[in-house]
Design a protein around this motif. Sequence first.
Motif, PDB file in Angstrom:
ATOM      1  N   ILE A  70       0.840  -1.197   0.000  1.00 54.96           N
ATOM      2  CA  ILE A  70       0.000   0.000   0.000  1.00 54.96           C
ATOM      3  C   ILE A  70       0.873   1.243   0.000  1.00 54.96           C
ATOM      4  N   ASP A  71       0.743   2.033  -1.059  1.00 54.04           N
ATOM      5  CA  ASP A  71       1.494   3.278  -1.205  1.00 54.04           C
ATOM      6  C   ASP A  71       0.657   4.395  -0.588  1.00 54.04           C
ATOM      7  N   TYR A  72       1.040   4.799   0.626  1.00 53.75           N
ATOM      8  CA  TYR A  72       0.320   5.883   1.294  1.00 53.75           C
ATOM      9  C   TYR A  72       1.130   7.181   1.258  1.00 53.75           C
ATOM     10  N   GLY A  73       2.002   7.278   0.255  1.00 56.49           N
ATOM     11  CA  GLY A  73       2.824   8.470   0.100  1.00 56.49           C
ATOM     12  C   GLY A  73       4.071   8.456   0.941  1.00 56.49           C
ATOM     13  N   GLN A  74       4.458   7.289   1.441  1.00 59.45           N
ATOM     14  CA  GLN A  74       5.638   7.195   2.303  1.00 59.45           C
ATOM     15  C   GLN A  74       6.908   7.499   1.521  1.00 59.45           C
ATOM     16  N   ARG A  75       7.859   8.134   2.173  1.00 62.04           N
ATOM     17  CA  ARG A  75       9.098   8.515   1.484  1.00 62.04           C
ATOM     18  C   ARG A  75       9.944   7.288   1.122  1.00 62.04           C
ATOM     19  N   HIS A  76       9.715   6.175   1.794  1.00 64.85           N
ATOM     20  CA  HIS A  76      10.495   4.969   1.525  1.00 64.85           C
ATOM     21  C   HIS A  76       9.697   3.955   0.709  1.00 64.85           C
ATOM     22  N   ARG A  77       8.942   4.448  -0.270  1.00 63.48           N
ATOM     23  CA  ARG A  77       8.147   3.534  -1.098  1.00 63.48           C
ATOM     24  C   ARG A  77       9.031   2.609  -1.927  1.00 63.48           C
ATOM     25  N   LYS A  78      10.345   2.859  -1.905  1.00 61.45           N
ATOM     26  CA  LYS A  78      11.294   1.945  -2.541  1.00 61.45           C
ATOM     27  C   LYS A  78      11.106   0.518  -2.042  1.00 61.45           C
ATOM     28  N   GLU A  79      10.586   0.380  -0.819  1.00 65.35           N
ATOM     29  CA  GLU A  79      10.380  -0.937  -0.232  1.00 65.35           C
ATOM     30  C   GLU A  79       9.503  -1.832  -1.108  1.00 65.35           C
ATOM     31  N   PHE A 126      13.849   4.023   6.623  1.00 65.66           N
ATOM     32  CA  PHE A 126      12.809   5.026   6.462  1.00 65.66           C
ATOM     33  C   PHE A 126      13.164   6.074   5.411  1.00 65.66           C
ATOM     34  N   ASN A 127      14.432   6.148   5.031  1.00 63.91           N
ATOM     35  CA  ASN A 127      14.845   7.091   3.999  1.00 63.91           C
ATOM     36  C   ASN A 127      14.690   6.477   2.615  1.00 63.91           C
ATOM     37  N   GLY A 128      14.707   7.316   1.606  1.00 66.86           N
ATOM     38  CA  GLY A 128      14.517   6.834   0.246  1.00 66.86           C
ATOM     39  C   GLY A 128      15.802   6.742  -0.534  1.00 66.86           C
ATOM     40  N   TYR A 129      16.913   6.477   0.146  1.00 68.94           N
ATOM     41  CA  TYR A 129      18.205   6.374  -0.525  1.00 68.94           C
ATOM     42  C   TYR A 129      18.283   5.098  -1.365  1.00 68.94           C
ATOM     43  N   ASP A 130      19.350   5.012  -2.153  1.00 64.92           N
ATOM     44  CA  ASP A 130      19.585   3.779  -2.911  1.00 64.92           C
ATOM     45  C   ASP A 130      20.095   2.663  -2.007  1.00 64.92           C
ATOM     46  N   VAL A 131      20.734   3.060  -0.902  1.00 68.00           N
ATOM     47  CA  VAL A 131      21.266   2.115   0.077  1.00 68.00           C
ATOM     48  C   VAL A 131      20.685   2.466   1.437  1.00 68.00           C
ATOM     49  N   GLN A 132      20.378   1.478   2.254  1.00 68.28           N
ATOM     50  CA  GLN A 132      19.786   1.729   3.563  1.00 68.28           C
ATOM     51  C   GLN A 132      20.768   2.512   4.444  1.00 68.28           C
ATOM     52  N   CYS A 133      20.239   3.502   5.177  1.00 66.99           N
ATOM     53  CA  CYS A 133      21.114   4.468   5.845  1.00 66.99           C
ATOM     54  C   CYS A 133      21.905   3.876   7.002  1.00 66.99           C
ATOM     55  N   GLY A 134      21.302   2.953   7.744  1.00 65.99           N
ATOM     56  CA  GLY A 134      21.987   2.350   8.883  1.00 65.99           C
ATOM     57  C   GLY A 134      21.829   3.110  10.180  1.00 65.99           C
ATOM     58  N   LEU A 135      21.193   4.300  10.139  1.00 64.04           N
ATOM     59  CA  LEU A 135      21.106   5.141  11.333  1.00 64.04           C
ATOM     60  C   LEU A 135      19.679   5.397  11.829  1.00 64.04           C
ATOM     61  N   CYS A 136      18.711   5.368  10.923  1.00 64.66           N
ATOM     62  CA  CYS A 136      17.336   5.665  11.347  1.00 64.66           C
ATOM     63  C   CYS A 136      16.815   4.566  12.276  1.00 64.66           C
ATOM     64  N   ALA A 137      15.679   4.807  12.888  1.00 66.13           N
ATOM     65  CA  ALA A 137      15.128   3.864  13.858  1.00 66.13           C
ATOM     66  C   ALA A 137      14.909   2.481  13.249  1.00 66.13           C
TER      67      ALA A 137
END
Length: 223
Positions: A33-42, A189-200
């Motif tokens: 479900i795309d609810y406009g999340q910034r990490h829709r890359k998932e 939670f970020n929309g980077y190409d690689v997972q950030c490693g720092l977010c919750a």
Amino acid sequence: MARIVATVSGGLDSVVLAHHLVDQGHDLLMLSIDYGQRHRKEHEFAERTAVRLGADYEVVDLRNIATMLPGYSLTDSNVDVPDQHYTAPGSVNVVPNRNVILLSVAFGRAAAEKADKVAIGTVAGDDATAPDCSREFIDAFNAMERVATAGYAPAELQVIAPFIDVAKSEVINLGDRLGVRWAETWSCFNGYDVQCGLCAACQDRRLAFEKSDVSDPTEYRNG
């Protein structure tokens, strides 16, 4: 064999859930479900999982709903994703009522095709910051749907949360036994190409791997 509609984001828990349900022999429809999340890359990873498992897959477009959910890091581009672990309830990483929205859509889809169950990958501890991940919420939601769909959905249709009492590290151990490809799951939670490693979400992922018997193959931007 039951027909199950599962909310699968592409995250670690929901991907293991999909593998678990297919391993049990169920006929699976995966909903992202795309609810406009910034990490829709998932969703890329959810689709890969569906192809690998031979499961039906649909993306539900609710992107416009993000404009109704300001003030949260996942739905508001003006709010940064903090580099910190969850603390007390009230985290900007939590979109209140999100599971109400997601499960309502999934339940409606399940009722329309007379499915047997709706599944969500909530794990033990999620309710510490997100009340709509609790057993109390699941029970209340099912009670509401029994009224809302009476006469229009199978009487036994309900939401199930197979991992609600299972720690994330144990979910990883299960997923490893089921052959989950961890590099093809997304937590960040970020929309980077690689997972950030720092977010919750990344910190939860890293900690869970540390506690499990499985090595973490994830590439992180920050170590």
